[in-house]
Design a protein around this motif. Structure first.
Motif, short mmCIF file in Angstrom:
data_model
loop_
_atom_site.label_atom_id
_atom_site.label_comp_id
_atom_site.label_asym_id
_atom_site.label_seq_id
_atom_site.Cartn_x
_atom_site.Cartn_y
_atom_site.Cartn_z
N VAL A 71 49.52 -3.43 39.86
CA VAL A 71 49.92 -4.77 40.27
C VAL A 71 49.28 -5.80 39.34
O VAL A 71 48.10 -5.69 39.02
N THR A 72 50.08 -6.76 38.90
CA THR A 72 49.56 -7.82 38.05
C THR A 72 49.05 -8.99 38.90
O THR A 72 49.40 -9.11 40.08
N ASP A 73 48.27 -9.86 38.28
CA ASP A 73 47.75 -11.01 39.01
C ASP A 73 48.86 -11.93 39.51
O ASP A 73 48.72 -12.56 40.56
N ARG A 74 49.94 -12.00 38.78
CA ARG A 74 51.06 -12.84 39.20
C ARG A 74 51.66 -12.38 40.53
O ARG A 74 52.34 -13.14 41.21
N GLU A 75 51.44 -11.12 40.85
CA GLU A 75 52.04 -10.55 42.05
C GLU A 75 51.10 -10.55 43.25
O GLU A 75 51.41 -9.97 44.28
N VAL A 96 47.20 4.20 47.76
CA VAL A 96 46.98 3.19 46.73
C VAL A 96 46.65 3.82 45.39
O VAL A 96 45.93 4.83 45.33
N GLN A 97 47.20 3.27 44.31
CA GLN A 97 46.80 3.65 42.95
C GLN A 97 45.88 2.61 42.33
O GLN A 97 44.83 2.94 41.80
N ASP A 98 46.28 1.35 42.37
CA ASP A 98 45.55 0.28 41.70
C ASP A 98 44.23 0.02 42.41
O ASP A 98 44.20 -0.26 43.61
N LEU A 99 43.12 0.09 41.67
CA LEU A 99 41.80 -0.12 42.28
C LEU A 99 41.65 -1.54 42.81
O LEU A 99 40.91 -1.78 43.77
N GLY A 100 42.35 -2.49 42.22
CA GLY A 100 42.32 -3.85 42.73
C GLY A 100 43.04 -3.98 44.05
O GLY A 100 42.61 -4.73 44.95
N VAL A 101 44.14 -3.26 44.22
CA VAL A 101 44.86 -3.24 45.49
C VAL A 101 43.96 -2.65 46.58
O VAL A 101 43.91 -3.14 47.71
N ALA A 102 43.25 -1.59 46.24
CA ALA A 102 42.32 -0.98 47.20
C ALA A 102 41.26 -1.98 47.65
O ALA A 102 40.94 -2.06 48.84
N ALA A 103 40.73 -2.75 46.70
CA ALA A 103 39.71 -3.74 47.05
C ALA A 103 40.28 -4.81 47.97
O ALA A 103 39.61 -5.25 48.92
N MET A 104 41.52 -5.24 47.71
CA MET A 104 42.13 -6.26 48.56
C MET A 104 42.41 -5.72 49.96
O MET A 104 42.25 -6.42 50.96
N ALA A 105 42.84 -4.46 50.03
CA ALA A 105 43.10 -3.85 51.33
C ALA A 105 41.81 -3.75 52.14
O ALA A 105 41.79 -4.04 53.34
N ARG A 106 40.73 -3.35 51.49
CA ARG A 106 39.43 -3.27 52.19
C ARG A 106 39.02 -4.63 52.71
O ARG A 106 38.47 -4.76 53.82
N TYR A 536 41.54 3.16 28.63
CA TYR A 536 42.89 2.82 29.07
C TYR A 536 43.34 3.63 30.28
O TYR A 536 44.17 3.18 31.07
N GLY A 537 42.84 4.87 30.44
CA GLY A 537 43.28 5.76 31.51
C GLY A 537 42.95 5.26 32.90
O GLY A 537 43.49 5.79 33.89
N LEU A 538 42.07 4.27 33.02
CA LEU A 538 41.80 3.66 34.33
C LEU A 538 42.97 2.79 34.79
O LEU A 538 43.00 2.33 35.93
N ASN A 539 43.90 2.52 33.87
CA ASN A 539 45.14 1.80 34.19
C ASN A 539 44.87 0.42 34.81
O ASN A 539 45.46 0.05 35.83
N VAL A 540 44.00 -0.33 34.17
CA VAL A 540 43.67 -1.67 34.67
C VAL A 540 44.61 -2.70 34.06
O VAL A 540 44.73 -2.81 32.84
N MET A 541 45.28 -3.47 34.95
CA MET A 541 46.19 -4.52 34.50
C MET A 541 45.86 -5.87 35.11
O MET A 541 46.44 -6.87 34.71
N ALA A 545 41.32 -5.33 39.79
CA ALA A 545 40.93 -3.99 39.34
C ALA A 545 39.71 -4.06 38.43
O ALA A 545 38.85 -3.18 38.46
N ILE A 546 39.63 -5.10 37.61
CA ILE A 546 38.45 -5.27 36.75
C ILE A 546 37.20 -5.40 37.59
O ILE A 546 36.17 -4.78 37.33
N ARG A 547 37.28 -6.21 38.64
CA ARG A 547 36.10 -6.39 39.51
C ARG A 547 35.72 -5.09 40.21
O ARG A 547 34.54 -4.79 40.40
#
Length: 690
Positions: A71-75, A96-106, A536-541, A545-547
């Motif tokens: 998921v991008t920040d725009r979304e 969940v795949q995106d680590l940033g999505v996981a953080a938001m869900a938590r 790159y394999g962490l698939n951060v977009m 996800a960076i945080r």
């Protein structure tokens, strides 16, 4: 005694959902309106998710909702809307795949269980520990693991962390989450849920073997007892893009096998297969017997079984046991109490009559009350309290049964939402220090021979595979703090102890940085005392996800090469981050090599090519016979576009198959900001990825 696993079936749409539930699934997984890895499926948007959860819960079936794309920040705003809908639906888990999505869900919905998608490429115990620390309660394991490896991972992970393994369905050729073929060839990203499956086209091996990137479908149904013995919690059937008849056949066969009953593999193979099935990964037999494709006879076979399969799930499956208590007392309304163990309903009818012939007894009551057909219930226990000489018409008992079961089903279908708290601040705004300097140059090499003074001198960091550094330890003293060890993309459970020992030795000799392609590798690096840099394999977009990577212990990050450069430049100052700016990009990662012949590797040097139907040649690089990677046909190069890299801290030139002279030439062109005058690509950096 090993606990019996639950059967998890796919539901791409309403008909597939009904087929799965009525064929014996314990749980289903499905997509809501967006952000799921099967965007082409019907899915359950526009309020249909709530109805789907109600339908399943009424029948004792759990619902796992897929939110498993990058998921991008725009979304962010749309993502929060989707998360809120999932929470309000009362679903049992979100995948969940995106680590940033996981953080938001938590953060927004801490009571909603998190499951780590197979797209996160978790294939070792270190990865499992990382997921557990990030709040995941279940991991969908990589499909490439053997049965022995799954069992070992279960022992390491412990009972607190649930594991999910695939039991039947299509196999991706690449390690999930590490496939960029569809994105690079057609701008349809598998990591964004829009894979076009170009791997199913006719790629040829060096031996001329057809369809060298197409695997047969997995089926472990004949090995169900062995699979169940590994300790996994869920057995997952792949197939959210498949028709309802396939879902019914696969679910019914798995259900029967799991219950120790006869199952129908012939019908299952007829409805869908690719030249039969394989258990190669589970058995550790990764040879060309795993490969197959959809032939004309496979398609023809399906036509003959579809109608029969359609009829198999038209009726409700009486799967929910209930207890009924009927009271027949003189001058009192007949009452029927029905309970499923948690909920209870009571319905009443007219007072009984004096019996003229045969009075109502337990046998007559049972005859009327056990007819639960057409409902998801079955009579498990009946209690009767009947006065002497009384009669109740069978029609009255039938009416009470029908009314009571309808009320109980309605009670079971009541939605219990998870609390959801939407963040008050704008999550799309990030503090970013403007940095107009040219990014720091980093050079990633495949072999020590590529490292010349012309390459080492201008590079701020030099990255080499950890095995290369271990074989040439003098590099640690020679390169000092410039040297970074690249950890393997695929590290199976049995390889972890050896890798930890190697890292510990290299740390003692002065190595202090490791480039990590996945969460498990980050944990291994940190446990060895090394500074963890994310690859790159962490698939951060996105910034979230960076945080989350920072939470994991990552100090520095390379973004996914699926990112849009302009959007990626403004993701905040949570971590220093950069991009790959040159290289034959890795498009797929394999645990079963597509270049092998009848006798395996043969005389392969470790570097060969695959050829597509247009005659384009894709380099294939072997990594110590543990895994291999398919590279793009032409290199990415941004050396003449330096202005596009403003805002990035580093740019990595990623060398693999190049000669030492070629490496030195590209480094020089990069320093000069000169054009690379040959076929090349800008990759996905200037495109809006689908």
């Amino acid at each position: 005694m090993t606990k019996k696993p639950q059967l998890l079936a796919p539901a791409g749409g309403r008909e597939q959902l009904i087929a799965a539930v009525r064929s014996g699934a314990d749980a289903v997984y499905l997509g809501a309106g967006g952000f799921n890895a099967r965007a082409g499926a019907e899915n359950f948007g526009d309020g249909a998710l709530r109805d789907a959860v109600a339908y399943c819960h009424g029948r004792g079936v759990r619902v796992h909702v897929t939110l498993n794309t990058l998921v991008t920040d725009r979304e962010t705003s749309a993502l929060l809307d989707q998360l809120e809908e999932i929470a309000e639906s009362g679903a049992d888990a979100v995948i969940v795949q995106d680590l940033g999505v996981a953080a938001m869900a938590r953060r927004c919905c801490p009571e909603l269980p998190l499951h780590a998608s197979t797209q996160l490429s978790i294939h070792n115990a270190a990865g499992a520990r990382a997921m557990k620390d990030l709040g995941f309660s279940c991991i969908v394991l990589a499909r490439e693991l053997t049965g022995t490896e799954i069992a070992a991972l279960h022992r390491e992970a412990g009972e607190e962390l649930e594991l999910e393994a695939f039991v039947h369905g299509a196999l991706c050729m690449s390690l999930s989450g590490q496939c960029y073929l569809s994105a690079m060839l057609g701008e349809r990203s598998g990591n964004r849920g829009r894979c076009a499956q170009p791997c199913r086209l006719d790629f040829r091996s060096p031996h001329g073997r057809e369809y060298a990137l197409s695997l047969k479908d997995l089926s472990l149904i004949p090995r169900m007892e062995e699979l169940a013995g590994t300790g996994v919690t869920y057995l997952k059937i792949e197939g959210r893009m498949k028709r309802p008849e396939y879902v019914a056949a696969a679910t019914a066969a798995c259900r029967a096998a799991l219950d120790g009953q006869p199952y129908d593999m012939e019908t299952l193979q007829a409805v869908f297969s690719r030249s039969g099935f394989t258990d190669g990964y589970f058995a550790g037999k990764r040879d060309i017997s795993m490969f197959g494709w959809r032939r004309k006879e496979d398609v023809t076979a399906a036509a003959g079984v579809l109608k029969e399969l359609e009829a198999s799930y038209r009726a409700e499956l009486p799967r929910v046991p209930v207890e009924m208590t009927v009271s027949i007392r003189e001058d009192q309304p007949v009452s029927l109490v029905i309970t499923d163990g948690k909920r209870e309903v009571t319905v009443t009818g007219p007072a009984p009559e004096k019996a003229r012939n045969r009075p109502t007894d337990e046998a007559l009551c049972r005859r009327g009350l056990e007819k639960t057909g057409g409902t998801p219930f079955r009579l498990d226990r009946l209690r009767c309290h009947i006065g002497e000489g009384l009669m109740v018409p069978v029609s009255t008992l039938n009416g009470l049964r029908k009314e009571g079961l309808e009320q109980l089903l309605a009670r079971r279908e009541e939605i219990v939402p998870h609390p959801f708290r939407r963040p008050e601040e704008d999550l799309t705004l990030h503090i970013k220090t403007l940095d107009l300097r040219y990014p720091q140059l980093r050079v990633r090499l495949e072999r020590v021979e590529q490292l010349t003074d012309a390459v080492a001198k201008p590079a701020a960091l030099v990255i080499l595979p950890v095995e290369e550094i271990a074989a040439h330890r003098e590099l640690i003293r020679r390169m000092g703090e410039k040297l970074v060890a690249e950890l393997p993309v695929l590290l199976a459970p049995g390889e972890e102890p050896g890798m930890m020992a190697m890292l510990a030795e290299l740390k003692k000799e002065g190595l202090d940085k490791a480039l990590c392609p996945g969460p498990g590798q980050v944990y291994l690096a940190k446990e060895a005392g090394l500074r963890a840099y994310g690859d790159y394999g962490l698939n951060v977009m996105g910034s979230h996800a960076i945080r989350t990577c920072r939470e994991l212990g990552v100090e520095d990050l390379t973004l996914s090469f699926e990112v849009n450069l302009r959007q990626g430049a403004s993701l905040g100052d949570y971590l220093p981050y950069g991009v790959i700016a040159y290289g034959y990009l890795p498009l797929m990662t394999f645990r079963v090599c597509p270049a092998q012949g009848e006798r395996g590797c043969g005389r392969c040097s470790g570097q060969t090519t695959l050829t597509d139907r247009l005659g384009k040649r894709f380099p294939l690089v072997c990594r110590g016979k543990k895994y291999s990677q398919l590279l793009n046909t032409v290199p990415l190069y941004l050396g003449d576009k330096s202005q596009t890299l403003e805002g990035y801290r580093h740019a990595t030139l990623r060398f693999t198959v190049e000669s030492p002279a070629r490496v030195a030439r590209v480094v020089q062109l990069w320093q000069e900001g000169a054009l690379l005058r040959e076929d090349r690509t800008n990759g996905l950096y200037f495109r809006e990825l689908k």
